[in-house]
Scaffold this active site. Structure first.
Site, PDB file in Angstrom:
ATOM      1  N   ALA A  10      -6.633   7.158  -3.312  1.00 46.68           N
ATOM      2  CA  ALA A  10      -5.736   7.330  -2.384  1.00 46.68           C
ATOM      3  C   ALA A  10      -4.533   7.774  -2.560  1.00 46.68           C
ATOM      4  O   ALA A  10      -3.256   7.163  -2.157  1.00 46.68           O
ATOM      5  CB  ALA A  10      -5.476   5.873  -1.453  1.00 46.68           C
ATOM      6  N   ALA A  11      -4.237   8.524  -3.731  1.00 46.23           N
ATOM      7  CA  ALA A  11      -2.845   8.902  -4.220  1.00 46.23           C
ATOM      8  C   ALA A  11      -2.407  10.220  -3.824  1.00 46.23           C
ATOM      9  O   ALA A  11      -1.130  10.573  -3.944  1.00 46.23           O
ATOM     10  CB  ALA A  11      -3.062   8.691  -5.691  1.00 46.23           C
ATOM     11  N   ARG A  16       0.016  16.561   5.447  1.00 47.31           N
ATOM     12  CA  ARG A  16      -0.446  17.281   6.643  1.00 47.31           C
ATOM     13  C   ARG A  16      -0.550  16.604   7.931  1.00 47.31           C
ATOM     14  O   ARG A  16      -0.663  16.876   9.119  1.00 47.31           O
ATOM     15  CB  ARG A  16      -1.725  17.968   6.526  1.00 47.31           C
ATOM     16  N   GLN A  76      -1.047   6.133  -9.830  1.00 49.81           N
ATOM     17  CA  GLN A  76      -1.313   7.257 -10.307  1.00 49.81           C
ATOM     18  C   GLN A  76      -0.072   8.319 -10.370  1.00 49.81           C
ATOM     19  O   GLN A  76       0.036   8.711  -9.015  1.00 49.81           O
ATOM     20  CB  GLN A  76      -2.392   8.142  -9.714  1.00 49.81           C
ATOM     21  N   GLY A  81      -4.667  15.367  -9.795  1.00 50.17           N
ATOM     22  CA  GLY A  81      -6.051  15.785  -9.370  1.00 50.17           C
ATOM     23  C   GLY A  81      -6.883  14.745  -9.542  1.00 50.17           C
ATOM     24  O   GLY A  81      -6.642  13.694  -9.829  1.00 50.17           O
ATOM     25  N   ARG A 318      -5.064 -11.269  24.991  1.00 50.59           N
ATOM     26  CA  ARG A 318      -4.376 -10.994  23.590  1.00 50.59           C
ATOM     27  C   ARG A 318      -4.841 -11.930  22.569  1.00 50.59           C
ATOM     28  O   ARG A 318      -5.702 -12.818  23.384  1.00 50.59           O
ATOM     29  CB  ARG A 318      -2.690 -11.024  23.808  1.00 50.59           C
ATOM     30  N   SER A 408       3.637 -24.397  45.660  1.00 51.34           N
ATOM     31  CA  SER A 408       3.796 -22.890  45.442  1.00 51.34           C
ATOM     32  C   SER A 408       5.499 -22.920  45.099  1.00 51.34           C
ATOM     33  O   SER A 408       6.282 -23.598  46.057  1.00 51.34           O
ATOM     34  CB  SER A 408       3.798 -22.052  46.603  1.00 51.34           C
TER      35      SER A 408
END
Ligand code: UD1
Ligand code: CA
Length: 449
Positions: A10-11, A16, A76, A81, A318, A408
């Protein structure tokens, strides 16, 4: 079974995506890409999971640490690469002698079923097993150069490929499995003398073959290994996830007249016999029992809906909302951290937050739980068989007893005993003929002008 560990890459920069959120923290089915990759590794029984994160995205590392622990993340820096990335995980896996699964954090549709054949290939005697697919458009993917049977001779990156190699449709997904010792030994021999100047993970295949080791390619459907690099691909992954989920829900016995308009989360639980009307969104954490109907245009998150309940149209549940058996939650009603016991009716225009409503109680239109004073949240509890008049404001903390009623428009600030009527509103005054006199005066005024 050979012990399993996973290295999740995930480095990458993910530039993009053009988003301030790191790529792998975007979501499919309400779950981050990174968590989905970790889910898959866990489902495959990987006892140890190492996430390789980049220095540029500290939130990726902290997200992974929060789930897997401090030692499960390596940085990393700089990223040189995919092969270099896997090597970065070596110290974190010191002493591990089982199989390592390498996977990317940006392939959200890769589930355990899709990866399992890699381990089957290992069980059949392959030293190294690579997950491939037949690409509709092979584009920039690495090409799998196959030998006899399922033997894989090498992987060639598109930028380094000859015209003949580029014509190959068998592509590398990036996922592979190999014994830890062998994998790290091969990786130590990988060089970066290629078109990108990177240390390619894919080079381990050719290196293994030059030692006469057995390398197998196994193939999955392209959709399983769909990688997310840009927003369009994220949307495509979401669409594929939803399509699969809808089909599964229908097969499971959920009735949906317009399944294409219903959105599910990775953990949605619907029993057979649930009906979901068009345009319903299930965010994470929803459970709905048999016979319940979720009516059109409702949004549910972190909610439990019991058997026979009706929710919506236009309802919002919720987190912490519990809707009891046969209860009704109608249009423009919002419920948060509150329990509605069986048979409760809250049918119109209400906010029910932080509290509970006893069985069979009817809540009139426009009733509001005033739960927040700008600093703290407070509870409202209503007993069974009560009647809350329309437009009652219940100012928490407050209790309304069983069988009690509120008039009410009342603002209820003190507890109401069982079976009492509480009124908290201005007293009505009538002035006979006042309106007629008022109109007459106004008309005279206009004439005089
Ligand atoms: C890689 C494969 C290619 C395959 C394709 C499938 C290599 C050399 N190529 O190419 O054969 O067809 O994936 O999508 O492996 N990453 C790091 N550190 C790095 C570089 C990458 O962690 O230094 C991570 C990225 O975050 C990503 C994954 O590795 O999750 C793949 O990297 P990417 O640069 O997208 O590889 P591709 O060039 O697409
Ligand atoms: Ca890629």
């Amino acid at each position: 079974m050979i012990e399993r560990a996973a290295v999740i890459l995930a480095a990458g920069q993910g530039t993009r995506m053009r988003s301030p959120t790191p790529k792998v923290l975007h979501k499919v089915g309400g779950r981050t890409l990174l968590d989905r990759a970790i889910d898959t590794a866990e489902a495959l029984g990987c006892a140890r999971i190492v996430v390789v994160a980049g220095a540029h995205a500290p939130t990726v590392a902290s997200h992974a640490r929060a789930r897997l622990g401090e030692d499960a993340v390596v940085i990393q820096d700089p990223p040189l690469g995919t092969g270099h990335a896997v090597r970065a995980a070596e110290p974190a896996l010191a002493g591990f002698a089982g199989d390592i699964l390498v996977a990317y954090a940006d392939t959200p549709l890769l589930d355990a079923d899709a990866v399992a054949p890699l381990f089957d290939a290992r069980a059949r005697g392959a030293d190294l097993a690579v997950l491939g697919f037949h690409a509709g458009d092979p584009g920039a993917y690495g090409r799998l150069i196959l030998g006899d049977g399922e033997t894989l001779d090498k992987i060639v990156e598109a930028k380094d490929a000859s015209a003949a190699e580029l014509a190959v449709a068998a592509c590398n997904s990036g996922v592979l499995a190999a014994p830890a010792g062998l994998l790290f030994e091969l990786l130590s021999e990988v060089r970066n003398d290629n078109a990108k100047g990177e240390y390619y993970l894919t080079d381990v295949v050719g290196l293994a073959r030059s030692r006469d080791l057995r390398v197998s390619a196994v193939f999955v459907d392209e959709v399983r290994v769909l990688g997310v690099n840009a927003q369009g691909e994220l949307a495509a992954a979401e669409a594929a996830f939803q399509a699969a989920w809808r089909a599964r829900a229908l097969a499971h016995g959920v009735t949906m007249a317009a399944p294409d308009t219903v959105m599910f989360a990775f953990d949605t639980q619907l029993e057979p016999g649930v009906t979901v009307e068009p345009y319903v969104v299930f965010a994470p954490g929803v459970k709905v029992r048999a016979g319940a109907v979720i009516r059109a245009f409702s949004h549910l998150e972190g909610a439990d809906v019991e058997a026979g309940a009706i929710v919506g149209p236009y309802a919002r549940l919720r987190p912490g909302a519990k809707v009891g058996q046969g209860a009704h939650v109608g249009n423009f009603v919002e419920i948060k951290q509150a329990t509605l016991e069986a048979g409760v009716k809250v049918n119109h225009l209400s906010y029910i937050g932080d509290g509970s409503i006893g069985a069979r109680t009817n809540v009139g239109a426009g009733a509001i739980f005033c739960n927040y004073d700008g600093f703290d949240k407070f509870q409202t509890h209503i007993g069974a068989d009560a009647f809350i008049g329309s437009n009652t404001a219940l100012v928490a903390p407050v209790r309304v007893g069983a069988g009690a009623m509120t008039g009410s428009g009342s603002v209820i600030t003190r507890d109401v005993p069982d079976d009492a009527l509480a009124l908290g509103r201005g007293v009505q005054v009538e002035k006979p003929n006042w309106a007629a006199r008022f109109r007459a005066r106004k008309r005279e005024g206009r004439v005089l002008k």
